[in-house]
Design a protein around this motif. Sequence first.
Motif, PDB file in Angstrom:
ATOM      1  N   VAL A   6      -1.150  15.466 -13.612  1.00 14.65           N
ATOM      2  CA  VAL A   6       0.083  14.974 -12.461  1.00 14.65           C
ATOM      3  C   VAL A   6      -0.422  13.512 -12.383  1.00 14.65           C
ATOM      4  O   VAL A   6      -1.439  13.151 -11.897  1.00 14.65           O
ATOM      5  CB  VAL A   6       0.091  15.643 -11.287  1.00 14.65           C
ATOM      6  N   CYS A   7       0.451  12.575 -12.524  1.00 11.96           N
ATOM      7  CA  CYS A   7       0.453  11.371 -12.019  1.00 11.96           C
ATOM      8  C   CYS A   7       1.495  11.073 -11.151  1.00 11.96           C
ATOM      9  O   CYS A   7       2.505  11.070 -11.136  1.00 11.96           O
ATOM     10  CB  CYS A   7       0.771  10.300 -13.175  1.00 11.96           C
ATOM     11  N   SER A  54      -3.615   7.139  -7.554  1.00 14.32           N
ATOM     12  CA  SER A  54      -2.389   7.228  -7.931  1.00 14.32           C
ATOM     13  C   SER A  54      -2.242   5.981  -8.822  1.00 14.32           C
ATOM     14  O   SER A  54      -3.056   5.035  -8.597  1.00 14.32           O
ATOM     15  CB  SER A  54      -1.377   7.256  -6.865  1.00 14.32           C
ATOM     16  N   SER A  55      -0.944   5.644  -9.003  1.00 14.73           N
ATOM     17  CA  SER A  55      -0.911   4.420  -9.943  1.00 14.73           C
ATOM     18  C   SER A  55       0.277   3.667  -9.153  1.00 14.73           C
ATOM     19  O   SER A  55       1.125   4.062  -8.813  1.00 14.73           O
ATOM     20  CB  SER A  55      -0.580   4.443 -11.130  1.00 14.73           C
ATOM     21  N   HIS A  78      -6.855   2.716  -6.002  1.00 12.98           N
ATOM     22  CA  HIS A  78      -5.448   3.278  -6.755  1.00 12.98           C
ATOM     23  C   HIS A  78      -5.497   2.177  -7.891  1.00 12.98           C
ATOM     24  O   HIS A  78      -5.908   0.911  -7.996  1.00 12.98           O
ATOM     25  CB  HIS A  78      -4.251   3.282  -5.953  1.00 12.98           C
ATOM     26  N   GLU A  79      -4.663   2.594  -8.977  1.00 11.09           N
ATOM     27  CA  GLU A  79      -4.327   1.710 -10.202  1.00 11.09           C
ATOM     28  C   GLU A  79      -3.289   0.690  -9.777  1.00 11.09           C
ATOM     29  O   GLU A  79      -2.335   0.963  -9.059  1.00 11.09           O
ATOM     30  CB  GLU A  79      -3.982   2.492 -11.450  1.00 11.09           C
ATOM     31  N   ILE A  80      -3.537  -0.558 -10.186  1.00 13.08           N
ATOM     32  CA  ILE A  80      -2.732  -1.637  -9.832  1.00 13.08           C
ATOM     33  C   ILE A  80      -1.954  -2.113 -11.278  1.00 13.08           C
ATOM     34  O   ILE A  80      -2.759  -2.675 -12.185  1.00 13.08           O
ATOM     35  CB  ILE A  80      -3.297  -2.775  -9.295  1.00 13.08           C
ATOM     36  N   PHE A 262      -4.934  15.745 -10.770  1.00  8.93           N
ATOM     37  CA  PHE A 262      -4.342  14.377 -10.529  1.00  8.93           C
ATOM     38  C   PHE A 262      -5.215  13.223 -10.914  1.00  8.93           C
ATOM     39  O   PHE A 262      -6.270  13.185 -10.599  1.00  8.93           O
ATOM     40  CB  PHE A 262      -4.096  14.249  -8.628  1.00  8.93           C
ATOM     41  N   VAL A 263      -4.464  12.280 -11.785  1.00  2.51           N
ATOM     42  CA  VAL A 263      -5.241  11.250 -12.354  1.00  2.51           C
ATOM     43  C   VAL A 263      -4.137  10.016 -12.411  1.00  2.51           C
ATOM     44  O   VAL A 263      -2.919  10.196 -11.896  1.00  2.51           O
ATOM     45  CB  VAL A 263      -5.420  11.552 -13.817  1.00  2.51           C
ATOM     46  N   THR A 264      -4.809   8.836 -12.399  1.00  3.87           N
ATOM     47  CA  THR A 264      -3.849   7.565 -12.598  1.00  3.87           C
ATOM     48  C   THR A 264      -3.436   7.578 -14.189  1.00  3.87           C
ATOM     49  O   THR A 264      -3.767   8.354 -14.791  1.00  3.87           O
ATOM     50  CB  THR A 264      -4.630   6.291 -12.394  1.00  3.87           C
TER      51      THR A 264
END
Length: 280
Positions: A6-7, A54-55, A78-80, A262-264
């Motif tokens: 899930v992203c 999250s992303s 978090h991923e930017i 949960f992953v980016t």
Amino acid sequence: MKRHLVCLTFDFDAMSGFIARGMTSATPVSRGEFGADVGTPRILKLLKKHRILSSWYIPGHTLETYPDRCKQVYDAGHEIAHHGWTHVPPALLSRQEEEDGLVRANEQIKKLTGRYARGYRSPSWDLSPHSVELLLKHGFIYDSSMMGNDFSPYRVRQGDLITLDKPALFGKTTPLIEMPVSWTLDDHPHFEFIRTKDWILPGLMNTKLVFEDWINDFNYMKKTMEWGVIIYTFHPYVIGRGGRMATLEKLIRKLKDSGAVFVTVEAAAAEYEKKQPFKG
Ligand SMILES: [Zn+2]
């Protein structure tokens, strides 16, 4: 082994989406401000509580207007990722304007994170005929703007010829990975009421019904796929409001209970690359 990713993704538009539509008066601007000042801190707190990375797709306009808030997002792990300079969809820009915006926002991302973005999501999900070429030129690994699958990434084509009077002529497959999205999994059309002189987005749906739809999609993936990714799209000024935050937490709990990982989006794209390396 079964693995269902899930992203959770957040398009941190702040006021950029409104001003891209010419809505520069105080009320639409304040609506965007809510996302930066109220929505984002609430979301960061919730994600921290549930230990979820999250992303975040951040337009250059937001990066330059709210550098401290963006730094908080980055510092939380978090991923930017890239979301254009302004919020004008690439399909409405010239090639030069699109590339200038891509570079300008990417410099801001590098300033914040120390590296250029790996992921891109076009504002309002509408790529131009130049987008894929520009993304490859500027070193992007993935795009997250298209809707050709629901639970499986795929490779983006370049150079399709689409006309009304002939069958579609598909171009060549490129290494760019598509991390597909959908309006059904996006909070914006469900919840936001927007009125312009040309159109009305009604929004204002009941959170219970939307939550049910969102969970049904995950359950279908779980039932039918060995390995899959589902990408939810949220906006801090939309999901960050009161009762909707409660729905987001309910969604997180339900997904966790159902075995979601949960992953980016960047991490999910890397898993896909490993499973299905690009053959050219
Ligand atoms: Zn956006």
